[in-house]
Scaffold this motif. Structure first.
Motif, mmCIF file in Angstrom:
data_model
loop_
_atom_site.group_PDB
_atom_site.id
_atom_site.type_symbol
_atom_site.label_atom_id
_atom_site.label_comp_id
_atom_site.label_asym_id
_atom_site.label_seq_id
_atom_site.Cartn_x
_atom_site.Cartn_y
_atom_site.Cartn_z
ATOM 1 N N VAL A 98 0.524 -1.169 0.142
ATOM 2 C CA VAL A 98 0.069 -0.315 -0.013
ATOM 3 C C VAL A 98 0.642 1.329 0.250
ATOM 4 N N TYR A 99 0.689 2.409 -0.719
ATOM 5 C CA TYR A 99 1.234 3.805 -0.692
ATOM 6 C C TYR A 99 0.471 4.551 -1.017
ATOM 7 N N LYS A 100 0.571 5.858 -0.200
ATOM 8 C CA LYS A 100 0.037 6.699 -0.037
ATOM 9 C C LYS A 100 0.205 7.920 -1.430
ATOM 10 N N ILE A 101 -0.142 8.744 -2.750
ATOM 11 C CA ILE A 101 0.323 9.141 -3.861
ATOM 12 C C ILE A 101 -0.484 10.687 -3.883
ATOM 13 N N ASP A 102 1.086 12.078 -3.459
ATOM 14 C CA ASP A 102 0.092 13.132 -3.115
ATOM 15 C C ASP A 102 0.557 14.253 -4.308
ATOM 16 N N CYS A 103 -0.243 15.033 -4.596
ATOM 17 C CA CYS A 103 -0.031 15.459 -5.955
ATOM 18 C C CYS A 103 0.065 16.882 -5.806
ATOM 19 N N THR A 104 0.591 17.539 -6.778
ATOM 20 C CA THR A 104 1.482 18.864 -6.432
ATOM 21 C C THR A 104 0.095 20.215 -6.041
ATOM 22 N N ASN A 105 -1.113 19.084 -6.620
ATOM 23 C CA ASN A 105 -2.288 19.942 -6.664
ATOM 24 C C ASN A 105 -3.240 19.976 -4.987
ATOM 25 N N GLY A 106 -2.492 19.425 -4.641
ATOM 26 C CA GLY A 106 -2.842 18.899 -2.950
ATOM 27 C C GLY A 106 -3.727 17.527 -2.488
ATOM 28 N N PHE A 107 -4.183 17.286 -4.108
ATOM 29 C CA PHE A 107 -5.214 15.964 -3.914
ATOM 30 C C PHE A 107 -3.774 14.789 -3.557
ATOM 31 N N SER A 108 -4.871 13.470 -2.760
ATOM 32 C CA SER A 108 -3.869 12.320 -2.361
ATOM 33 C C SER A 108 -5.077 11.360 -2.494
ATOM 34 N N CYS A 109 -4.378 9.954 -3.358
ATOM 35 C CA CYS A 109 -4.775 8.768 -2.649
ATOM 36 C C CYS A 109 -4.543 7.937 -2.049
ATOM 37 N N VAL A 110 -4.672 6.557 -2.589
ATOM 38 C CA VAL A 110 -4.532 5.339 -2.317
ATOM 39 C C VAL A 110 -4.296 4.847 -3.049
ATOM 40 N N LEU A 111 -2.381 3.594 -3.461
ATOM 41 C CA LEU A 111 -2.753 2.826 -4.611
ATOM 42 C C LEU A 111 -1.950 1.767 -4.164
ATOM 43 N N TYR A 112 -3.267 0.327 -4.187
ATOM 44 C CA TYR A 112 -2.743 -0.526 -3.622
ATOM 45 C C TYR A 112 -2.226 -1.813 -4.775
ATOM 46 N N VAL A 113 -1.446 -2.135 -4.430
ATOM 47 C CA VAL A 113 -0.787 -3.190 -5.043
ATOM 48 C C VAL A 113 -0.917 -5.055 -4.723
#
Length: 313
Positions: free
Chosen positions: A25-40
């Protein structure tokens, strides 16, 4: 990220999160302030890949398809779980499936066990209790995944019965006190199973509902994660697990209309299964070795205490 959300979503940072033993599991933070999670779902990173290959019970709680099926069911029945943004099963560029899901800000339920405000604790665990009651109320005459159409020919608890024998045999190879008491432990398993009457209605359960699989949002709303193992099953399986995982807070979650014999059987099964599970995590290099060993040691003590308590009663 660009394909799913658009060109304005550029990745600023990727952080590996503390995940379970079956997916990364990874947390992804974007330059525009949005965040989501990546499941692998990479089988080479799964600590129970051997059991999955042999179609043991772990195979029922691993994989993107199970996540997709259960996410759809939970969402469709208004049970809070992270929103699925995108699921990629093409394997054109990678040999694993992956998904982008909602990032739910907050802590897991265990973080609130020692919260100083009793009203906050009441709110969270009463809401969780209502959620679980509603989830378990979803019934089916067939046990298994929500998309399963054909009925099974044997009672569902027999799957745990066979699994418990396998796990007990494994643990006896490495733990002296289990080996010395293997006969008594096995006799107890057979005795508990013999008390169970047939059943033909099943509730929808999470499958491994501990406080670490409940995220609490900033609005004190519970949200279920790690949902791959969810299915229609005996709800006593869930309650017996929640009782020792939530401790005193189980009073918010309890159900007074359970089959006592089934609950005892599943409680005992959990102890035998988790002795082996903790042991395997230690042997296979799980990062948190102290926790893994603690799981095995704790359930060894509980299983041995169980046969003493039941024998005395």
């Amino acid at each position: 990220m660009g394909k799913v959300f658009g060109t304005g979503y550029s990745v600023a940072m990727v952080t590996k999160m503390h995940g379970g033993a079956q997916k990364v599991v990874y947390k992804i933070d974007c330059t525009n302030g949005f965040s989501c999670v990546l499941y692998v779902w990479d089988i080479t990173m799964n600590y129970f890949q051997e059991e999955i290959a042999n179609q043991y019970t772990n195979a029922q709680s691993y994989g993107s398809e199970l996540f997709e099926i259960n996410n759809r069911y939970l969402t469709g029945h208004s049970i809070r779980t992270p929103i699925l943004y995108d699921l990629n099963k093409e394997r054109n560029h990678y040999n694993f499936d992956y998904a982008l899901v909602e990032y739910v800000a907050g802590q897991d339920a265990e973080a609130y066990f020692n919260h100083p405000d009793a009203r906050v604790k009441d709110t969270i665990f009463q809401r969780l209790g209502d959620m679980i009651t509603g989830m378990h109320a979803g019934e089916s005459g067939i046990y298994g995944k929500p998309n399963q159409a054909e009925s099974n020919t044997e009672q569902c608890h027999l799957l745990q019965f066979e699994n418990a024998k396998i796990q007990l045999s494994y643990a006896s190879e490495y733990i002296d006190v289990i080996r010395e008491n293997q006969g008594k432990l096995l006799d107890m398993l057979h005795n508990l199973e013999s008390q169970i009457e047939p059943r033909s209605r099943y509730g929808y359960i999470h499958g491994e509902l501990g406080p670490n699989h409940v995220l609490v949002t900033d609005h004190l709303e519970p949200c279920l994660i790690d949902i791959e193992g969810a299915e229609f099953y005996d709800i006593e399986h869930e309650h017996s697990f929640m009782e020792f995982r939530f401790g005193d807070f189980y009073r918010y979650l309890k159900n007074d209309h359970l089959d006592v014999n089934r609950k005892l059987f599943y409680q005992y099964h959990h102890h035998l299964s988790l002795i082996s599970a903790g042991l395997k995590l230690v042997q296979r290099g799980y990062p948190d070795q102290q926790t893994a060993k603690g799981i095995s040691d704790y359930h060894t003590r509980r299983a041995l205490q169980f046969i003493e308590d039941v024998t005395e009663n």
